[in-house]
Design a protein around this motif. Structure first.
Motif, short mmCIF file in Angstrom:
data_model
loop_
_atom_site.label_atom_id
_atom_site.label_comp_id
_atom_site.label_asym_id
_atom_site.label_seq_id
_atom_site.Cartn_x
_atom_site.Cartn_y
_atom_site.Cartn_z
N LYS A 102 -41.28 -48.15 -93.33
CA LYS A 102 -40.60 -47.21 -92.17
C LYS A 102 -40.90 -48.04 -90.96
N VAL A 103 -42.05 -48.68 -90.85
CA VAL A 103 -42.16 -49.47 -89.65
C VAL A 103 -41.10 -50.60 -89.53
N GLY A 104 -41.08 -51.33 -90.54
CA GLY A 104 -40.09 -52.39 -90.75
C GLY A 104 -38.53 -52.03 -90.22
N TYR A 124 -34.18 -51.42 -86.38
CA TYR A 124 -33.47 -50.38 -85.70
C TYR A 124 -33.49 -50.99 -84.20
N TYR A 125 -34.62 -51.12 -83.51
CA TYR A 125 -34.79 -51.30 -82.01
C TYR A 125 -34.38 -52.80 -81.80
N ARG A 126 -34.59 -53.75 -82.64
CA ARG A 126 -33.94 -54.89 -82.52
C ARG A 126 -32.29 -54.81 -82.56
N GLU A 171 -39.35 -54.04 -75.96
CA GLU A 171 -39.36 -53.00 -74.67
C GLU A 171 -39.62 -51.56 -74.93
N ILE A 172 -40.38 -51.39 -76.06
CA ILE A 172 -40.51 -49.92 -76.51
C ILE A 172 -42.19 -49.69 -76.51
N LEU A 223 -42.91 -46.99 -83.12
CA LEU A 223 -42.76 -47.70 -84.59
C LEU A 223 -43.32 -46.80 -85.58
N PHE A 224 -44.31 -45.92 -85.05
CA PHE A 224 -44.83 -45.14 -86.17
C PHE A 224 -44.29 -43.48 -85.99
#
Length: 74
Positions: free
Chosen positions: A9-11, A16-18, A64-65, A70-71
């Motif tokens: 999920k972190v990956g 997603y954010y990338r 920039e998050i 991520l968690f």
């Protein structure tokens, strides 16, 4: 939740954010001094690789998050 599920999920969150920032894996890798292959392994939905907390902070900064995003698995 098992640790491998959290790693996956972190990956996926990183990917997603990338993608939201319209960055390639190579661009993100350059920003955090990793190889594209390392980013690919971190983002792998198979949970192939995990990384240090320090690297996660660097990735979050580059995206920039807040690292907490991520968690956030909800």
């Amino acid at each position: 939740m098992k640790n491998i599920d959290r790693i996956k999920k972190v990956g996926l969150k990183i990917a997603y954010y990338r993608n939201l920032r319209e960055l390639s894996q190579e661009e993100l890798a350059s920003m955090v001094f990793l190889s594209r292959e390392q980013i690919n392994r971190i983002e792998s939905p198979n949970g192939k690789s995990f990384t240090s907390v320090d690297t996660l902070f660097c990735i979050a900064d580059a995206l920039e998050i807040d690292i907490r995003r991520l968690f956030d698995f909800e």
